[in-house]
Scaffold this motif. Sequence first.
Motif, mmCIF file in Angstrom:
data_model
loop_
_atom_site.group_PDB
_atom_site.id
_atom_site.type_symbol
_atom_site.label_atom_id
_atom_site.label_comp_id
_atom_site.label_asym_id
_atom_site.label_seq_id
_atom_site.Cartn_x
_atom_site.Cartn_y
_atom_site.Cartn_z
ATOM 1 N N SER A 184 53.362 17.137 74.432
ATOM 2 C CA SER A 184 54.069 16.968 73.161
ATOM 3 C C SER A 184 53.812 18.191 72.278
ATOM 4 O O SER A 184 52.713 18.728 72.241
ATOM 5 C CB SER A 184 53.596 15.711 72.441
ATOM 6 N N ARG A 210 63.407 3.276 68.958
ATOM 7 C CA ARG A 210 64.755 3.802 69.191
ATOM 8 C C ARG A 210 65.783 2.800 68.698
ATOM 9 O O ARG A 210 66.794 3.167 68.120
ATOM 10 C CB ARG A 210 64.964 4.131 70.677
ATOM 11 N N LEU A 230 58.956 9.909 66.660
ATOM 12 C CA LEU A 230 57.707 9.605 67.380
ATOM 13 C C LEU A 230 57.092 10.883 67.955
ATOM 14 O O LEU A 230 57.792 11.691 68.552
ATOM 15 C CB LEU A 230 57.983 8.615 68.529
ATOM 16 N N TRP A 231 55.797 11.038 67.786
ATOM 17 C CA TRP A 231 55.092 12.219 68.286
ATOM 18 C C TRP A 231 54.801 12.124 69.768
ATOM 19 O O TRP A 231 54.495 13.102 70.428
ATOM 20 C CB TRP A 231 53.770 12.415 67.532
ATOM 21 N N THR A 232 54.793 10.899 70.281
ATOM 22 C CA THR A 232 54.427 10.694 71.684
ATOM 23 C C THR A 232 55.087 9.426 72.198
ATOM 24 O O THR A 232 55.376 8.521 71.417
ATOM 25 C CB THR A 232 52.895 10.581 71.850
ATOM 26 N N ASN A 233 55.333 9.366 73.507
ATOM 27 C CA ASN A 233 55.818 8.133 74.131
ATOM 28 C C ASN A 233 54.683 7.363 74.798
ATOM 29 O O ASN A 233 54.920 6.344 75.435
ATOM 30 C CB ASN A 233 56.887 8.470 75.189
HETATM 31 C C1 NAG Z 1 60.135 10.351 74.662
HETATM 32 O O1 NAG Z 1 61.158 9.912 75.529
HETATM 33 C C2 NAG Z 1 62.461 10.225 75.081
HETATM 34 C C3 NAG Z 1 63.456 9.544 76.025
HETATM 35 O O2 NAG Z 1 63.126 9.795 77.358
HETATM 36 C C4 NAG Z 1 62.643 11.729 75.023
HETATM 37 O O3 NAG Z 1 63.940 12.050 74.556
HETATM 38 C C5 NAG Z 1 61.603 12.296 74.070
HETATM 39 O O4 NAG Z 1 61.657 13.697 74.046
HETATM 40 C C6 NAG Z 1 60.193 11.860 74.466
HETATM 41 N N1 NAG Z 1 59.271 12.262 73.408
HETATM 42 C C7 NAG Z 1 58.166 12.961 73.633
HETATM 43 C C8 NAG Z 1 57.358 13.325 72.446
HETATM 44 O O5 NAG Z 1 57.802 13.311 74.733
#
Ligand code: NAG
Length: 293
Positions: free
Chosen positions: A47, A122, A130-133
């Motif tokens: 990230s 979303r 969001l900074w992270t998934n």
């Molecule tokens: C999180 O996942 C979304 C959808 O796959 C993506 O567009 C986004 O860049 C991701 N965010 C991070 C911070 O990796």
Amino acid sequence: MNFLSLLVIFMYSGTILSACNTIKKYDAIFNFGDSISDTGNFLRSGSIAFPVIGKLPYGMTFFQRPTGRCSEGRLVVDFVAATFGLPYMPPYLALAEGGQIFRHGVNFAVVGATALDPEFFRQWKIGSILWTNDSLRVQLGWFSCGNYLKKSLFLVGEIGGNDYNYAFFSGGTIQQVEALVPIVVEAIMKAIIALIEQGAVELVVPGNFPIGCSAAYLTFFQIPNKTDYDSNGCLKAFNNFFEFHNGRLKCALEKLRRKYRNVKIIYADYYGATMQFVTSPLQYGDQLLNFYN
Ligand SMILES: *[C@@H]1O[C@H](CO)[C@@H](O)[C@H](O)[C@H]1NC(C)=O
Ligand SMILES: *[C@@H]1O[C@H](CO)[C@@H](O)[C@H](O)[C@H]1NC(C)=O
């Protein structure tokens, strides 16, 4: 039961590990959470949201290099590990890179992580900030159980604070964001149950901080009306909100204790501990004054 009586019942101040009076021996320690406890995962996650933690002054006063901790020194989890004579928890993503074995525990926390899945945000149309998934569910997925879980300490949180931060900083009102509290608490409960069902028998679950005293909230949500601030200069409505979260969390933990009678579930009062810095900053060093003034 109304909101105020909930607050009164659950208002509590005391030691951080409120139910932990004796020093116990653990073989390992595991942590799930966010920036409050990340020891380097976010920096390795790819990230690009918060690159400054990869540079000094982060890490300056203790490790003498940036480690990926959101601090110039150590974190609460570092002190917890040290208290039990265990090494500082290595970040999971560093171990995954090096293929190392982790006998004394692992840290799965990621800066910016949420209790709820990214899809939830979303749907709310705030997924892009969001900074992270790497939400709590992703962190649990990283965890694979060993046979030493019964001799391990699990730290679950602090987590959930970012769910509210993202919502508030996207313009959510306190009433709107309050609707999130039961589902955030539910997500934390699901994570705890998953750990218990894999064999965890001792868990520490921290509550949230008095965020109405934090520099970010005091800056972004400043209001001219003095009656909105308490005698410490903190925003009352936000502090009440985070106490509300903590109250719901404690209620949910009590239900789990009744369900899993052989499991020790300890609530860690980060709110009460931080309020001591706010009310008596001089006892805790000048630097803290900068954060809470
Ligand atoms: C999180 O996942 C979304 C959808 O796959 C993506 O567009 C986004 O860049 C991701 N965010 C991070 C911070 O990796
Ligand atoms: C400040 O807040 C109080 C209490 O909510 C309210 O009674 C008062 O009218 C407000 N003052 C201003 C100047 O908005």
